[in-house]
Design an enzyme around this catalytic site. Structure first.
Site, PDB file in Angstrom:
ATOM      1  N   SER A 198       0.538  -1.065   0.117  1.00  0.00           N
ATOM      2  CA  SER A 198       0.107  -0.031   0.063  1.00  0.00           C
ATOM      3  C   SER A 198       0.897   1.296  -0.043  1.00  0.00           C
ATOM      4  CB  SER A 198      -0.869  -0.107   1.265  1.00  0.00           C
ATOM      5  OG  SER A 198      -1.337   1.225   1.544  1.00  0.00           O
TER       6      SER A 198
ATOM      7  N   TYR B 210      -2.830  -0.863  10.107  1.00  0.00           N
ATOM      8  CA  TYR B 210      -2.815  -1.235   8.636  1.00  0.00           C
ATOM      9  C   TYR B 210      -1.443  -1.053   8.272  1.00  0.00           C
ATOM     10  CZ  TYR B 210      -4.285  -0.875   4.003  1.00  0.00           C
ATOM     11  OH  TYR B 210      -4.622  -0.998   2.526  1.00  0.00           O
TER      12      TYR B 210
END
Length: 292
Positions: free
Chosen positions: A156, A169
């Protein structure tokens, strides 16, 4: 005497036609479009998601677009360690011709570290980090045996930078980035026929922000504002991102940044590794004001 420099092996473009590609998180978003892109290139597909209806819908789309392609679907909760172990065994037994593994499935969790329970943190790590490692462990030996293959790990933008409110995350995505890069280095050093592509998407237009779990300690109004702000930052078309990912894995690229935001923040983190957060914060505050 100086030692010769290590050279990265020159692997030919990956031939996916007629082999199996495993894609997790395939019932929608980028996973759906990655599966369809691989199907158009002649790959047979093993599609994994917890959404049975979504998987059947995508399987139908692939069948319409690519009639000669075989599609198998696997419904599994990737946060369940036992279910992932069973899934890995089924994939290994059913698809000995596997040539591609796309670790795309991912979940989001909003909340600062002190607001996040251990159970929620562990739930996210199971899906975003441990499952890709377990599936790679199961399928990599087959790819090596088959003489060609590519593992694709969807990290990401938040595997490049660590914003406040995304501790869980970012932990998972930095971890997956490290796994991707170290595994790639090992396979290169051993001159193996399998490579690794580490993907860092920016704000892709999917439902990940809307479907994000909220940490138990977060005020509901704060959570709603955060979801709206992040949702507004998700602009890059999922089908375009997926096509870039498929092209990168076929070309055996080691790293792919998707979107101008990923490229800009990657550069910013390199130039100002301890000061990029203030720039990000101003951008998020602007997005939050626009979302009201």
């Amino acid at each position: 005497m100086s030692r010769p420099a290590l050279r990265r092996p020159s692997r030919p473009p990956l031939d996916v036609a007629g082999a199996t590609a495993v894609v997790t998180g395939a019932a929608g978003g980028m996973g759906e479009h990655i599966a369809r892109g691989l199907g158009r290139r002649g790959a047979h597909l093993a599609l994994v998601d917890r959404d049975a209806d979504g998987l059947e819908r995508v399987a139908g789309l692939v069948g319409g677009e690519s009639p000669g392609v075989r599609v198998s679907t696997y419904v599994a909760d990737l946060s369940d360690r036992d279910a992932v172990a069973a899934l890995a065994a089924r994939l290994r037994d059913a698809h000995p011709d596997v040539r591609v593994l796309v670790n795309n499935a991912g979940v989001a969790l909003g909340g600062r570290f002190v607001q996040t329970s251990e159970a929620d943190f562990d739930w996210l790590l199971e899906v975003n980090l441990h499952t890709p490692i377990r599936l790679t462990r199961a399928l990599l030996p087959l790819m090596i045996e088959n003489g060609q293959g590519q593992v694709v790990g969807l990290s990401s933008l938040f595997g490049l930078v660590g914003p406040a409110g995304q501790t869980a995350y970012s932990t998972s995505k930095f971890g997956l980035r490290g796994f991707n890069e170290s595994l790639a280095s090992e396979l290169d050093a051993e001159d193996q026929p399998v490579g690794v592509t580490s993907v860092h998407p920016g704000g892709i237009a999917t439902n990940i922000a809307r479907n994000a779990r909220t940490a138990s300690g977060v005020d509901p109004d704060e959570a709603a504002r955060g979801r709206r702000a992040f949702d507004k930052a998700l602009r890059y078309p999922a089908d375009k991102a997926a096509e870039e990912i498929v092209e990168a894995l076929v070309a055996r690229r080691r790293r792919l940044l998707v979107g101008n935001d990923a490229r800009a923040l990657d550069a910013l983190a390199r130039v100002a590794p301890s000061g990029y957060w203030s720039v990000m914060q101003r951008g998020l505050e602007l997005a939050a004001r626009r979302s009201r």
